[in-house]
Design a protein around this motif. Sequence first.
Motif, PDB file in Angstrom:
ATOM      1  N   LYS A 130      50.616  -7.093  15.393  1.00 43.01           N
ATOM      2  CA  LYS A 130      50.557  -5.926  14.512  1.00 43.01           C
ATOM      3  C   LYS A 130      49.148  -5.390  14.626  1.00 43.01           C
ATOM      4  O   LYS A 130      48.186  -6.139  14.479  1.00 43.01           O
ATOM      5  N   GLY A 131      49.043  -4.105  14.920  1.00 45.10           N
ATOM      6  CA  GLY A 131      47.728  -3.529  15.129  1.00 45.10           C
ATOM      7  C   GLY A 131      47.539  -2.222  14.388  1.00 45.10           C
ATOM      8  O   GLY A 131      48.473  -1.663  13.803  1.00 45.10           O
ATOM      9  N   HIS A 132      46.304  -1.738  14.441  1.00 43.72           N
ATOM     10  CA  HIS A 132      45.956  -0.495  13.752  1.00 43.72           C
ATOM     11  C   HIS A 132      44.854   0.227  14.513  1.00 43.72           C
ATOM     12  O   HIS A 132      43.904  -0.397  14.997  1.00 43.72           O
ATOM     13  N   THR A 133      45.009   1.542  14.642  1.00 48.98           N
ATOM     14  CA  THR A 133      43.947   2.437  15.103  1.00 48.98           C
ATOM     15  C   THR A 133      43.883   3.588  14.104  1.00 48.98           C
ATOM     16  O   THR A 133      44.709   3.667  13.190  1.00 48.98           O
ATOM     17  N   LEU A 134      42.966   4.498  14.303  1.00 47.29           N
ATOM     18  CA  LEU A 134      42.899   5.673  13.433  1.00 47.29           C
ATOM     19  C   LEU A 134      44.140   6.548  13.583  1.00 47.29           C
ATOM     20  O   LEU A 134      44.415   7.380  12.729  1.00 47.29           O
ATOM     21  N   GLN A 135      44.883   6.374  14.671  1.00 47.63           N
ATOM     22  CA  GLN A 135      46.122   7.139  14.858  1.00 47.63           C
ATOM     23  C   GLN A 135      47.309   6.490  14.162  1.00 47.63           C
ATOM     24  O   GLN A 135      48.390   7.045  14.162  1.00 47.63           O
TER      25      GLN A 135
ATOM     26  N   GLY B 210      38.371   5.230  23.593  1.00 46.05           N
ATOM     27  CA  GLY B 210      37.626   5.798  22.482  1.00 46.05           C
ATOM     28  C   GLY B 210      38.149   5.436  21.107  1.00 46.05           C
ATOM     29  O   GLY B 210      37.567   5.811  20.103  1.00 46.05           O
ATOM     30  N   LEU B 211      39.267   4.733  21.032  1.00 47.64           N
ATOM     31  CA  LEU B 211      39.829   4.341  19.743  1.00 47.64           C
ATOM     32  C   LEU B 211      39.531   2.877  19.465  1.00 47.64           C
ATOM     33  O   LEU B 211      39.733   2.022  20.316  1.00 47.64           O
ATOM     34  N   THR B 212      39.065   2.598  18.263  1.00 47.74           N
ATOM     35  CA  THR B 212      38.872   1.217  17.849  1.00 47.74           C
ATOM     36  C   THR B 212      40.223   0.663  17.422  1.00 47.74           C
ATOM     37  O   THR B 212      40.994   1.337  16.743  1.00 47.74           O
ATOM     38  N   PHE B 213      40.532  -0.549  17.864  1.00 44.41           N
ATOM     39  CA  PHE B 213      41.786  -1.179  17.471  1.00 44.41           C
ATOM     40  C   PHE B 213      41.512  -2.546  16.873  1.00 44.41           C
ATOM     41  O   PHE B 213      40.538  -3.198  17.192  1.00 44.41           O
ATOM     42  N   ASN B 214      42.386  -2.954  15.975  1.00 41.43           N
ATOM     43  CA  ASN B 214      42.369  -4.278  15.358  1.00 41.43           C
ATOM     44  C   ASN B 214      43.784  -4.824  15.457  1.00 41.43           C
ATOM     45  O   ASN B 214      44.738  -4.143  15.064  1.00 41.43           O
TER      46      ASN B 214
ATOM     47  N   PHE C  73      45.811 -15.554  15.987  1.00 40.44           N
ATOM     48  CA  PHE C  73      44.483 -15.117  16.397  1.00 40.44           C
ATOM     49  C   PHE C  73      44.329 -13.624  16.163  1.00 40.44           C
ATOM     50  O   PHE C  73      45.304 -12.920  15.898  1.00 40.44           O
ATOM     51  N   HIS C  74      43.105 -13.133  16.224  1.00 39.89           N
ATOM     52  CA  HIS C  74      42.762 -11.743  15.929  1.00 39.89           C
ATOM     53  C   HIS C  74      41.959 -11.170  17.087  1.00 39.89           C
ATOM     54  O   HIS C  74      41.107 -11.851  17.643  1.00 39.89           O
ATOM     55  N   THR C  75      42.267  -9.941  17.452  1.00 38.22           N
ATOM     56  CA  THR C  75      41.473  -9.238  18.466  1.00 38.22           C
ATOM     57  C   THR C  75      41.069  -7.878  17.919  1.00 38.22           C
ATOM     58  O   THR C  75      41.767  -7.292  17.094  1.00 38.22           O
ATOM     59  N   GLU C  76      39.947  -7.408  18.391  1.00 42.25           N
ATOM     60  CA  GLU C  76      39.527  -6.043  18.074  1.00 42.25           C
ATOM     61  C   GLU C  76      38.669  -5.539  19.205  1.00 42.25           C
ATOM     62  O   GLU C  76      38.081  -6.306  19.958  1.00 42.25           O
ATOM     63  N   GLY C  77      38.637  -4.251  19.347  1.00 41.93           N
ATOM     64  CA  GLY C  77      37.864  -3.660  20.424  1.00 41.93           C
ATOM     65  C   GLY C  77      38.028  -2.163  20.446  1.00 41.93           C
ATOM     66  O   GLY C  77      38.452  -1.549  19.466  1.00 41.93           O
TER      67      GLY C  77
END
Length: 119
Positions: free
Chosen positions: A43-48, A15-19, A7-11
């Motif tokens: 496994k996730g990703h933010t702008l950081q 203040g950081l968007t995560f996927n 499954f996939h989550t994002e939010g």
Amino acid sequence: NALGRSFHTEGKMFGLTFNENWYILGGRDAADGVDPFWVAAYKGHTLQGNYEGAFVFAKQPSFPESSREALAKVLTPAGLSVDEFFPINNVCPDLGSGRNGGAGASFRDVLDLVEWVRP
């Protein structure tokens, strides 16, 4: 699905968007003397940057030694090791007896928060 994820989550958090993509790696139902457990990795990703991790979900507060070999059989194909996992300590610290029944914050807590948001 084509990506192999369960499954996939994002939010947005702080203040950081995560996927995040989550994967159910496997587990065991109660059988052969092995306590039931399931393993989920993410496994996730933010702008950081990127991040990853995994959780072992079990019915007991501490993972039984008798199930360690079965856990290794689930973790090893994913490139993980039983030795990389540690129990989560959800015990709340004793903050003393303040006006709010022990709950409260000090200026030191503000400095700790600044550490989280400082670029």
